[in-house]
Write a protein that holds these residues in place. Structure first.
Motif, PDB file in Angstrom:
ATOM      1  N   ARG A  11       0.838  -1.216   0.000  1.00  0.00           N
ATOM      2  CA  ARG A  11       0.000   0.000   0.000  1.00  0.00           C
ATOM      3  C   ARG A  11       0.865   1.255   0.000  1.00  0.00           C
TER       4      ARG A  11
ATOM      5  N   ARG B 270       4.242   3.055  -8.300  1.00  0.00           N
ATOM      6  CA  ARG B 270       3.296   2.590  -9.315  1.00  0.00           C
ATOM      7  C   ARG B 270       3.997   2.404 -10.658  1.00  0.00           C
TER       8      ARG B 270
ATOM      9  N   ASP C 175      -4.393  -5.756  -6.017  1.00  0.00           N
ATOM     10  CA  ASP C 175      -5.836  -5.603  -5.808  1.00  0.00           C
ATOM     11  C   ASP C 175      -6.204  -5.676  -4.336  1.00  0.00           C
TER      12      ASP C 175
ATOM     13  N   GLU D 120      -4.905  -2.260  -2.779  1.00  0.00           N
ATOM     14  CA  GLU D 120      -5.598  -1.049  -3.242  1.00  0.00           C
ATOM     15  C   GLU D 120      -6.364  -1.401  -4.503  1.00  0.00           C
ATOM     16  N   ILE D 121      -7.654  -1.577  -4.389  1.00  0.00           N
ATOM     17  CA  ILE D 121      -8.470  -2.109  -5.488  1.00  0.00           C
ATOM     18  C   ILE D 121      -8.415  -1.244  -6.745  1.00  0.00           C
ATOM     19  N   THR D 122      -8.202   0.049  -6.616  1.00  0.00           N
ATOM     20  CA  THR D 122      -8.182   0.937  -7.787  1.00  0.00           C
ATOM     21  C   THR D 122      -6.780   1.170  -8.344  1.00  0.00           C
ATOM     22  N   ALA D 123      -5.773   0.582  -7.724  1.00  0.00           N
ATOM     23  CA  ALA D 123      -4.384   0.875  -8.097  1.00  0.00           C
ATOM     24  C   ALA D 123      -4.063   0.466  -9.531  1.00  0.00           C
ATOM     25  N   TYR D 124      -4.540  -0.687  -9.980  1.00  0.00           N
ATOM     26  CA  TYR D 124      -4.210  -1.134 -11.329  1.00  0.00           C
ATOM     27  C   TYR D 124      -4.740  -0.147 -12.365  1.00  0.00           C
ATOM     28  N   ASN D 125      -5.975   0.297 -12.195  1.00  0.00           N
ATOM     29  CA  ASN D 125      -6.530   1.272 -13.143  1.00  0.00           C
ATOM     30  C   ASN D 125      -5.784   2.592 -13.075  1.00  0.00           C
ATOM     31  N   THR D 126      -5.372   2.991 -11.895  1.00  0.00           N
ATOM     32  CA  THR D 126      -4.579   4.214 -11.756  1.00  0.00           C
ATOM     33  C   THR D 126      -3.261   4.073 -12.516  1.00  0.00           C
TER      34      THR D 126
ATOM     35  N   ARG E 296      -2.610   2.077 -14.976  1.00  0.00           N
ATOM     36  CA  ARG E 296      -2.896   1.994 -16.414  1.00  0.00           C
ATOM     37  C   ARG E 296      -3.092   3.394 -17.004  1.00  0.00           C
TER      38      ARG E 296
END
Length: 120
Positions: free
Chosen positions: A31, A40, A82, A85-91, A93
């Motif tokens: 995290r 990231r 995931d 941080e559930i939104t990390a992959y989209n961030t 990307r």
């Protein structure tokens, strides 16, 4: 009446608890990494090396096994990302997409400048 646990059962329960605590500590570390731009970027690069979104298929079974090993590591990393941080992959990307757009714009600007100077 409560059942008395054997020494082996107590040891197993202790090991399971210790593993859960270690896992949670690693997720907390992840995290912290995900809350940093550099973290990231690094994780995105690592995921790209793992070829998570690529197919593993190849005529050569050794190549295919190697690629599947890469994917497996990447999928484990994605699972941890995931969980952390559930939104990390989209961030990641979107940050990668925006950085690629900026690089393309800079290349186009340099090409334009090069051709303008060449014409003179």
């Amino acid at each position: 009446m409560e059942r008395e646990f054997s020494p082996q059962e107590k040891e197993i329960a202790f090991d399971v608890q210790q593993e859960a605590e270690e896992h949670e500590a690693l997720i907390e570390d992840l995290r912290k990494i995900l809350h940093e731009d550099w973290g990231r970027r690094y994780l995105w690069r690592l995921l790209s090396f793992c070829r998570v979104m690529d197919r593993s298929m190849d005529r050569d079974s050794h190549v295919m096994a190697f690629r599947e090993g890469q994917r497996d590591i990447g999928m484990r990393l994605m699972k941890d990302i995931d969980e952390a941080e559930i939104t990390a992959y989209n961030t990641m990307r979107m940050e990668h997409y925006n950085a690629e757009k900026e690089r393309a714009a800079a290349r186009d600007k340099m090409r334009k400048k090069f051709y303008e100077e060449a014409e003179q």
